[in-house]
Design a protein around this motif. Structure first.
Motif, PDB file in Angstrom:
ATOM      1  N   ARG A  67       0.853  -1.189   0.000  1.00 31.71           N
ATOM      2  CA  ARG A  67       0.000   0.000   0.000  1.00 31.71           C
ATOM      3  C   ARG A  67       0.887   1.237   0.000  1.00 31.71           C
ATOM      4  O   ARG A  67       1.291   1.716   1.062  1.00 31.71           O
ATOM      5  N   PRO A  68       1.194   1.776  -1.176  1.00 38.65           N
ATOM      6  CA  PRO A  68       2.082   2.941  -1.246  1.00 38.65           C
ATOM      7  C   PRO A  68       1.593   4.152  -0.447  1.00 38.65           C
ATOM      8  O   PRO A  68       2.401   4.960  -0.008  1.00 38.65           O
ATOM      9  N   ALA A  69       0.291   4.276  -0.212  1.00 43.17           N
ATOM     10  CA  ALA A  69      -0.230   5.412   0.551  1.00 43.17           C
ATOM     11  C   ALA A  69       0.284   5.404   1.991  1.00 43.17           C
ATOM     12  O   ALA A  69       0.332   6.452   2.633  1.00 43.17           O
ATOM     13  N   LEU A  70       0.694   4.240   2.501  1.00 44.10           N
ATOM     14  CA  LEU A  70       1.192   4.131   3.876  1.00 44.10           C
ATOM     15  C   LEU A  70       2.713   4.223   3.959  1.00 44.10           C
ATOM     16  O   LEU A  70       3.285   3.985   5.021  1.00 44.10           O
ATOM     17  N   ARG A  71       3.353   4.563   2.865  1.00 39.91           N
ATOM     18  CA  ARG A  71       4.819   4.621   2.808  1.00 39.91           C
ATOM     19  C   ARG A  71       5.403   5.508   3.902  1.00 39.91           C
ATOM     20  O   ARG A  71       6.392   5.163   4.537  1.00 39.91           O
ATOM     21  N   GLN A  72       4.818   6.668   4.156  1.00 45.17           N
ATOM     22  CA  GLN A  72       5.347   7.613   5.143  1.00 45.17           C
ATOM     23  C   GLN A  72       4.835   7.341   6.551  1.00 45.17           C
ATOM     24  O   GLN A  72       5.263   7.994   7.489  1.00 45.17           O
ATOM     25  N   LYS A  73       3.936   6.396   6.720  1.00 45.36           N
ATOM     26  CA  LYS A  73       3.375   6.095   8.046  1.00 45.36           C
ATOM     27  C   LYS A  73       4.014   4.829   8.591  1.00 45.36           C
ATOM     28  O   LYS A  73       5.179   4.833   8.935  1.00 45.36           O
ATOM     29  N   GLN A  74       3.268   3.727   8.672  1.00 40.93           N
ATOM     30  CA  GLN A  74       3.811   2.495   9.250  1.00 40.93           C
ATOM     31  C   GLN A  74       4.573   1.643   8.245  1.00 40.93           C
ATOM     32  O   GLN A  74       5.085   0.605   8.587  1.00 40.93           O
ATOM     33  N   GLY A  75       4.626   2.065   7.011  1.00 38.86           N
ATOM     34  CA  GLY A  75       5.309   1.301   5.976  1.00 38.86           C
ATOM     35  C   GLY A  75       4.301   0.718   5.005  1.00 38.86           C
ATOM     36  O   GLY A  75       3.176   0.393   5.380  1.00 38.86           O
ATOM     37  N   MET A  76       4.714   0.595   3.749  1.00 34.05           N
ATOM     38  CA  MET A  76       3.756   0.166   2.728  1.00 34.05           C
ATOM     39  C   MET A  76       3.589  -1.344   2.646  1.00 34.05           C
ATOM     40  O   MET A  76       2.708  -1.830   1.958  1.00 34.05           O
ATOM     41  N   TRP A  77       4.405  -2.127   3.350  1.00 33.49           N
ATOM     42  CA  TRP A  77       4.320  -3.587   3.284  1.00 33.49           C
ATOM     43  C   TRP A  77       3.650  -4.144   4.523  1.00 33.49           C
ATOM     44  O   TRP A  77       3.942  -3.727   5.644  1.00 33.49           O
ATOM     45  N   THR A  78       2.747  -5.115   4.330  1.00 38.64           N
ATOM     46  CA  THR A  78       2.080  -5.795   5.440  1.00 38.64           C
ATOM     47  C   THR A  78       1.984  -7.278   5.119  1.00 38.64           C
ATOM     48  O   THR A  78       1.667  -7.652   4.004  1.00 38.64           O
ATOM     49  N   LEU A  79       2.260  -8.089   6.125  1.00 40.57           N
ATOM     50  CA  LEU A  79       2.127  -9.542   6.025  1.00 40.57           C
ATOM     51  C   LEU A  79       0.969  -9.963   6.926  1.00 40.57           C
ATOM     52  O   LEU A  79       0.954  -9.645   8.112  1.00 40.57           O
ATOM     53  N   TYR A  80      -0.009 -10.659   6.337  1.00 35.41           N
ATOM     54  CA  TYR A  80      -1.163 -11.158   7.072  1.00 35.41           C
ATOM     55  C   TYR A  80      -1.087 -12.674   7.181  1.00 35.41           C
ATOM     56  O   TYR A  80      -0.653 -13.349   6.249  1.00 35.41           O
ATOM     57  N   GLY A  81      -1.561 -13.201   8.297  1.00 38.96           N
ATOM     58  CA  GLY A  81      -1.619 -14.640   8.507  1.00 38.96           C
ATOM     59  C   GLY A  81      -2.905 -15.230   7.955  1.00 38.96           C
ATOM     60  O   GLY A  81      -3.741 -14.533   7.374  1.00 38.96           O
ATOM     61  N   GLU A  82      -3.090 -16.513   8.197  1.00 38.25           N
ATOM     62  CA  GLU A  82      -4.242 -17.231   7.652  1.00 38.25           C
ATOM     63  C   GLU A  82      -5.572 -16.705   8.176  1.00 38.25           C
ATOM     64  O   GLU A  82      -6.556 -16.664   7.456  1.00 38.25           O
ATOM     65  N   ALA A  83      -5.607 -16.276   9.422  1.00 30.82           N
ATOM     66  CA  ALA A  83      -6.847 -15.768  10.014  1.00 30.82           C
ATOM     67  C   ALA A  83      -7.045 -14.275   9.748  1.00 30.82           C
ATOM     68  O   ALA A  83      -7.970 -13.671  10.259  1.00 30.82           O
ATOM     69  N   GLY A  84      -6.160 -13.671   8.973  1.00 31.63           N
ATOM     70  CA  GLY A  84      -6.287 -12.261   8.649  1.00 31.63           C
ATOM     71  C   GLY A  84      -5.573 -11.340   9.625  1.00 31.63           C
ATOM     72  O   GLY A  84      -5.652 -10.117   9.502  1.00 31.63           O
ATOM     73  N   GLN A  85      -4.861 -11.904  10.588  1.00 34.26           N
ATOM     74  CA  GLN A  85      -4.143 -11.098  11.563  1.00 34.26           C
ATOM     75  C   GLN A  85      -2.869 -10.523  10.947  1.00 34.26           C
ATOM     76  O   GLN A  85      -2.242 -11.153  10.108  1.00 34.26           O
ATOM     77  N   VAL A  86      -2.520  -9.331  11.379  1.00 37.32           N
ATOM     78  CA  VAL A  86      -1.287  -8.692  10.899  1.00 37.32           C
ATOM     79  C   VAL A  86      -0.114  -9.356  11.609  1.00 37.32           C
ATOM     80  O   VAL A  86      -0.020  -9.340  12.835  1.00 37.32           O
ATOM     81  N   LEU A  87       0.781  -9.956  10.820  1.00 33.21           N
ATOM     82  CA  LEU A  87       1.968 -10.594  11.383  1.00 33.21           C
ATOM     83  C   LEU A  87       3.145  -9.624  11.434  1.00 33.21           C
ATOM     84  O   LEU A  87       3.961  -9.684  12.350  1.00 33.21           O
ATOM     85  N   LYS A  88       3.218  -8.745  10.429  1.00 36.25           N
ATOM     86  CA  LYS A  88       4.357  -7.825  10.374  1.00 36.25           C
ATOM     87  C   LYS A  88       4.032  -6.680   9.428  1.00 36.25           C
ATOM     88  O   LYS A  88       3.400  -6.879   8.399  1.00 36.25           O
TER      89      LYS A  88
END
Length: 123
Positions: free
Chosen positions: A80-101
């Protein structure tokens, strides 16, 4: 009798965009996609994943990896390039939809999956 061009008979003038091009969809750069597909190939070889899907939208690009095609994805990587200046544009989600990183660098966001791969090889 006119040619239909410029004589006002139903001709539509579309202005050429000025300035920077407007991004219609988010995608992965070649280096990013190579990194993701390299991990995917190693996870397939380890028997962890069997299929993948990619989705490209106006605000987000995602890569989903599946253990079985009919299930929820085992992992989902989003850009998500819009989040580049905030928490970072990359997100890893697990099988249940939880944010892993979350993060600014793809390599650090993929690290939990890399560690899982090392555990599979070590067994």
């Amino acid at each position: 009798m006119g040619s239909g061009l410029g004589d006002g008979a139903g001709a539509t003038v579309v202005p050429f965009p000025q300035g920077g091009a407007v991004v219609q969809q988010v995608g992965f750069e070649r280096v990013e996609l190579m990194r993701i597909l390299d991990l995917y190939g190693r996870m397939v070889a380890a028997g962890q994943w069997r299929d993948y899907a990619m989705d490209f939208g106006r605000d987000i690009a995602s890569f989903c990896a599946f253990k079985r095609t009919a299930e929820r994805p085992s992992a989902r990587i989003e850009k998500r390039p819009a989040l580049r200046q905030k928490q970072g544009m990359w997100t890893l989600y697990g099988e249940a939809g939880q944010v892993l990183k979350r993060g600014h660098e793809l390599a650090s966001v993929l690290s939990p999956l890399e560690r899982r791969l090392l555990k599979v090889v070590a067994d």
